[in-house]
Design a protein around this motif. Structure first.
Motif, PDB file in Angstrom:
ATOM      1  N   ARG A  91       0.871  -1.190   0.000  1.00 53.58           N
ATOM      2  CA  ARG A  91       0.000   0.000   0.000  1.00 53.58           C
ATOM      3  C   ARG A  91       0.905   1.236   0.000  1.00 53.58           C
ATOM      4  NH1 ARG A  91      -5.791   1.094   2.543  1.00 53.58           N
ATOM      5  NH2 ARG A  91      -5.523   3.076   3.588  1.00 53.58           N
ATOM      6  N   LEU A  92       0.732   2.037  -1.046  1.00 54.59           N
ATOM      7  CA  LEU A  92       1.531   3.254  -1.181  1.00 54.59           C
ATOM      8  C   LEU A  92       0.734   4.430  -0.605  1.00 54.59           C
ATOM      9  CD1 LEU A  92       4.165   4.488  -2.346  1.00 54.59           C
ATOM     10  CD2 LEU A  92       2.845   5.072  -4.392  1.00 54.59           C
ATOM     11  N   PRO A  93       1.226   5.043   0.483  1.00 53.15           N
ATOM     12  CA  PRO A  93       0.477   6.155   1.076  1.00 53.15           C
ATOM     13  C   PRO A  93       0.710   7.451   0.316  1.00 53.15           C
ATOM     14  CG  PRO A  93       2.480   5.803   2.321  1.00 53.15           C
ATOM     15  CD  PRO A  93       2.476   4.769   1.215  1.00 53.15           C
ATOM     16  N   LYS A  94      -0.181   8.405   0.535  1.00 49.53           N
ATOM     17  CA  LYS A  94      -0.003   9.778   0.033  1.00 49.53           C
ATOM     18  C   LYS A  94       0.343   9.821  -1.462  1.00 49.53           C
ATOM     19  CE  LYS A  94       1.236  11.521   4.614  1.00 49.53           C
ATOM     20  NZ  LYS A  94       1.259  10.359   5.483  1.00 49.53           N
ATOM     21  N   THR A  95      -0.333   8.962  -2.237  1.00 49.82           N
ATOM     22  CA  THR A  95      -0.068   8.926  -3.680  1.00 49.82           C
ATOM     23  C   THR A  95      -0.625  10.187  -4.327  1.00 49.82           C
ATOM     24  OG1 THR A  95      -0.403   6.527  -3.536  1.00 49.82           O
ATOM     25  CG2 THR A  95      -0.238   7.478  -5.745  1.00 49.82           C
ATOM     26  N   GLU A  96       0.229  10.849  -5.089  1.00 44.00           N
ATOM     27  CA  GLU A  96      -0.173  12.128  -5.699  1.00 44.00           C
ATOM     28  C   GLU A  96      -0.307  12.015  -7.207  1.00 44.00           C
ATOM     29  OE1 GLU A  96       0.897  15.736  -4.028  1.00 44.00           O
ATOM     30  OE2 GLU A  96      -0.181  14.672  -2.434  1.00 44.00           O
ATOM     31  N   ASN A  97       0.498  11.138  -7.822  1.00 44.78           N
ATOM     32  CA  ASN A  97       0.476  11.070  -9.289  1.00 44.78           C
ATOM     33  C   ASN A  97       0.973   9.709  -9.788  1.00 44.78           C
ATOM     34  OD1 ASN A  97       3.433  11.145  -9.531  1.00 44.78           O
ATOM     35  ND2 ASN A  97       3.213  13.229  -8.745  1.00 44.78           N
ATOM     36  N   VAL A  98       0.801   9.522 -11.090  1.00 41.43           N
ATOM     37  CA  VAL A  98       1.142   8.253 -11.742  1.00 41.43           C
ATOM     38  C   VAL A  98       2.647   7.953 -11.659  1.00 41.43           C
ATOM     39  CG1 VAL A  98       1.278   7.202 -14.050  1.00 41.43           C
ATOM     40  CG2 VAL A  98      -0.849   8.283 -13.302  1.00 41.43           C
ATOM     41  N   ASN A  99       3.488   8.996 -11.728  1.00 41.67           N
ATOM     42  CA  ASN A  99       4.941   8.766 -11.720  1.00 41.67           C
ATOM     43  C   ASN A  99       5.399   8.003 -10.480  1.00 41.67           C
ATOM     44  OD1 ASN A  99       5.050  10.132 -14.079  1.00 41.67           O
ATOM     45  ND2 ASN A  99       5.736  12.079 -13.187  1.00 41.67           N
ATOM     46  N   GLU A 100       4.768   8.312  -9.343  1.00 39.57           N
ATOM     47  CA  GLU A 100       5.148   7.616  -8.099  1.00 39.57           C
ATOM     48  C   GLU A 100       4.830   6.130  -8.195  1.00 39.57           C
ATOM     49  OE1 GLU A 100       4.135  11.431  -5.195  1.00 39.57           O
ATOM     50  OE2 GLU A 100       2.742   9.767  -5.349  1.00 39.57           O
ATOM     51  N   VAL A 101       3.695   5.817  -8.790  1.00 31.57           N
ATOM     52  CA  VAL A 101       3.306   4.399  -8.914  1.00 31.57           C
ATOM     53  C   VAL A 101       4.244   3.696  -9.888  1.00 31.57           C
ATOM     54  CG1 VAL A 101       1.424   2.783  -9.407  1.00 31.57           C
ATOM     55  CG2 VAL A 101       0.901   5.053  -8.482  1.00 31.57           C
ATOM     56  N   LYS A 102       4.608   4.395 -10.952  1.00 32.60           N
ATOM     57  CA  LYS A 102       5.528   3.805 -11.950  1.00 32.60           C
ATOM     58  C   LYS A 102       6.881   3.501 -11.296  1.00 32.60           C
ATOM     59  CE  LYS A 102       2.865   3.595 -15.468  1.00 32.60           C
ATOM     60  NZ  LYS A 102       2.466   2.256 -15.867  1.00 32.60           N
ATOM     61  N   GLU A 103       7.347   4.432 -10.468  1.00 36.73           N
ATOM     62  CA  GLU A 103       8.629   4.244  -9.766  1.00 36.73           C
ATOM     63  C   GLU A 103       8.533   3.015  -8.846  1.00 36.73           C
ATOM     64  OE1 GLU A 103       9.765   7.784  -7.610  1.00 36.73           O
ATOM     65  OE2 GLU A 103      11.770   6.983  -7.163  1.00 36.73           O
ATOM     66  N   LEU A 104       7.417   2.924  -8.152  1.00 34.56           N
ATOM     67  CA  LEU A 104       7.190   1.787  -7.242  1.00 34.56           C
ATOM     68  C   LEU A 104       7.156   0.477  -8.030  1.00 34.56           C
ATOM     69  CD1 LEU A 104       6.292   0.741  -4.372  1.00 34.56           C
ATOM     70  CD2 LEU A 104       3.949   1.098  -5.143  1.00 34.56           C
ATOM     71  N   GLU A 105       6.437   0.500  -9.156  1.00 36.65           N
ATOM     72  CA  GLU A 105       6.253  -0.693  -9.972  1.00 36.65           C
ATOM     73  C   GLU A 105       7.596  -1.234 -10.482  1.00 36.65           C
ATOM     74  OE1 GLU A 105       4.141   0.057 -13.599  1.00 36.65           O
ATOM     75  OE2 GLU A 105       2.828  -1.651 -13.247  1.00 36.65           O
ATOM     76  N   ILE A 106       8.452  -0.331 -10.948  1.00 34.06           N
ATOM     77  CA  ILE A 106       9.765  -0.743 -11.471  1.00 34.06           C
ATOM     78  C   ILE A 106      10.588  -1.403 -10.369  1.00 34.06           C
ATOM     79  CG2 ILE A 106      11.986   0.168 -12.330  1.00 34.06           C
ATOM     80  CD1 ILE A 106      10.245   2.256 -13.901  1.00 34.06           C
ATOM     81  N   LYS A 107      10.565  -0.774  -9.213  1.00 32.84           N
ATOM     82  CA  LYS A 107      11.350  -1.284  -8.077  1.00 32.84           C
ATOM     83  C   LYS A 107      10.814  -2.649  -7.614  1.00 32.84           C
ATOM     84  CE  LYS A 107      14.283  -0.620  -4.619  1.00 32.84           C
ATOM     85  NZ  LYS A 107      15.700  -0.795  -4.842  1.00 32.84           N
ATOM     86  N   ILE A 108       9.503  -2.791  -7.587  1.00 29.81           N
ATOM     87  CA  ILE A 108       8.915  -4.083  -7.170  1.00 29.81           C
ATOM     88  C   ILE A 108       9.367  -5.192  -8.136  1.00 29.81           C
ATOM     89  CG2 ILE A 108       6.777  -5.437  -6.982  1.00 29.81           C
ATOM     90  CD1 ILE A 108       5.329  -2.964  -5.983  1.00 29.81           C
TER      91      ILE A 108
END
Ligand SMILES: CC(=O)SCCNC(=O)CCNC(=O)[C@H](O)C(C)(C)COP(=O)(O)OP(=O)(O)OC[C@H]1O[C@@H](n2cnc3c(N)ncnc32)[C@H](O)[C@@H]1OP(=O)(O)O
Ligand SMILES: O=C([O-])CC(=O)C(=O)O
Ligand SMILES: [Mg+2]
Length: 288
Positions: A91-108
């Motif tokens: 669960r990613l808190p305080k999500t503001e935009n798509v770029n943050e999710v993309k960064e998370l996705e790559i790292k996962i």
């Protein structure tokens, strides 16, 4: 169908709670490394949560880890631990935009490959906690095939909006609830309503549960075991609702046999959306 009505927060630095929260049978348990854990306890909590995940004591209860936000120095270490430990969802808190999710996705993806975990098996839930997050919710909800749900986080959101939670119908949350819910439905993922902070106020909690349920949320984030049964009971179809749904399905079958598109049951129209709603009631009753 994975039922996601209750997602209970468990502070990641509380060894006692981590080791026995499965007894309360939430649909999902969320080990928290973010705001429930002080800066001084971040490292300890990470290790405790890793050991809890590895112990595999949660059975069918979905395991979620709330990592720290991508703008903190903690999130990468949190993620390493959570993915290697076998958390089903991040669960990613305080999500503001798509770029943050993309960064998370790559790292996962990178960690999955390194530790031999099936690529794509770690799912994501984003929590929307600000005006920017609400405005971008539609894109956020649809931006990753790993995304299984989106949650509205009312405490931080209302601070960002420079207001407070009221009682009654909570108009201050209406736009955010409606937006997050539409984002979820358009992306075909689940939606979680806000957590309710007063664990002794059953009436206030139930008021929120009913708002969330009537709007169409799948469930709520919870902070106390006492809230689980109340929530599950509210979401379980009542016997009269179930009986009526079965009658609707029977009437629909008869209509189909007679080649009719629409029929009536006790004076009420039965057509495809009414049938779909009845099917959902039966499904929910089966699973709850
Ligand atoms: C805005 C946000 O970020 S919200 C998310 C972050 N916040 C959290 O994670 C808080 C989660 N909740 C909690 O920590 C606790 O419920 C508190 C601090 C609010 C209240 O805790 P307590 O005063 O211990 O509650 P209470 O005495 O009613 O607890 C009864 C039992 O439930 C257990 N319990 C309470 N909350 C939880 C929980 N969230 N997870 C697991 N067990 C819990 C207690 O350990 C206690 O167990 P015991 O009878 O075996 O001793
Ligand atoms: O994510 C949640 O449900 C709780 C939270 O952090 C908030 O409301 O700010
Ligand atoms: Mg928050």
């Amino acid at each position: 169908m994975k039922l996601r009505r209750s997602m209970m927060f468990v502070p990641g630095d509380n060894a006692g709670m981590l080791s026995n929260s499965y007894i309360y049978l939430p649909d999902s348990v969320m080990f928290d490394l973010e705001d429930a854990v002080s800066i001084a306890e971040k490292d300890t909590a990470r290790l405790l949560v890793y050991n809890t995940l590895k112990a595999k004591i949660y059975g069918d209860i979905e395991t979620v880890v709330r990592i720290n936000g991508v703008d903190t120095p903690f999130w990468e270490a949190d993620l390493e631990m959570a993915v290697r430990g076998g958390a089903e969802v991040i669960r990613l808190p305080k999500t503001e935009n798509v770029n943050e999710v993309k960064e998370l996705e790559i790292k996962i993806g990178k960690i999955e490959k390194e530790c031999g975990r099936e690529f794509g098996s770690t799912k994501i839930i984003t929590a929307i906690e600000s005006a920017s997050g609400v405005v971008n919710a539609v894109e956020i909800a649809a931006c990753s095939s790993r995304m299984v749900a989106i949650a509205l986080a009312g405490f931080d959101y209302l601070v960002d909006m420079q207001t407070e939670r009221s009682s009654g119908t909570e108009p201050e949350l209406f736009f955010a609830r409606a937006t997050v819910l539409h984002a979820a439905r358009a992306a075909k993922i689940d939606a979680f309503d806000v957590a309710y902070g007063n664990v002794n106020d059953e009436e206030g909690f139930m008021r929120e549960v009913n708002i969330a349920k009537n709007l169409g949320f799948n469930g709520k984030s919870l902070i106390h075991p006492r809230q689980i049964e109340l929530l599950h009971k509210a979401y379980k179809p009542t016997q009269p609702e179930l009986d009526h749904a079965k009658k609707v399905i029977e009437a629909a079958k008869t209509a189909e046999e007679k080649g009719l598109g629409v029929v009536s049951l006790n004076g009420k129209m039965i057509d495809p959306p009414v049938i779909q709603a009845a099917q959902r009631v039966i499904l929910l009753a089966d699973y709850s």
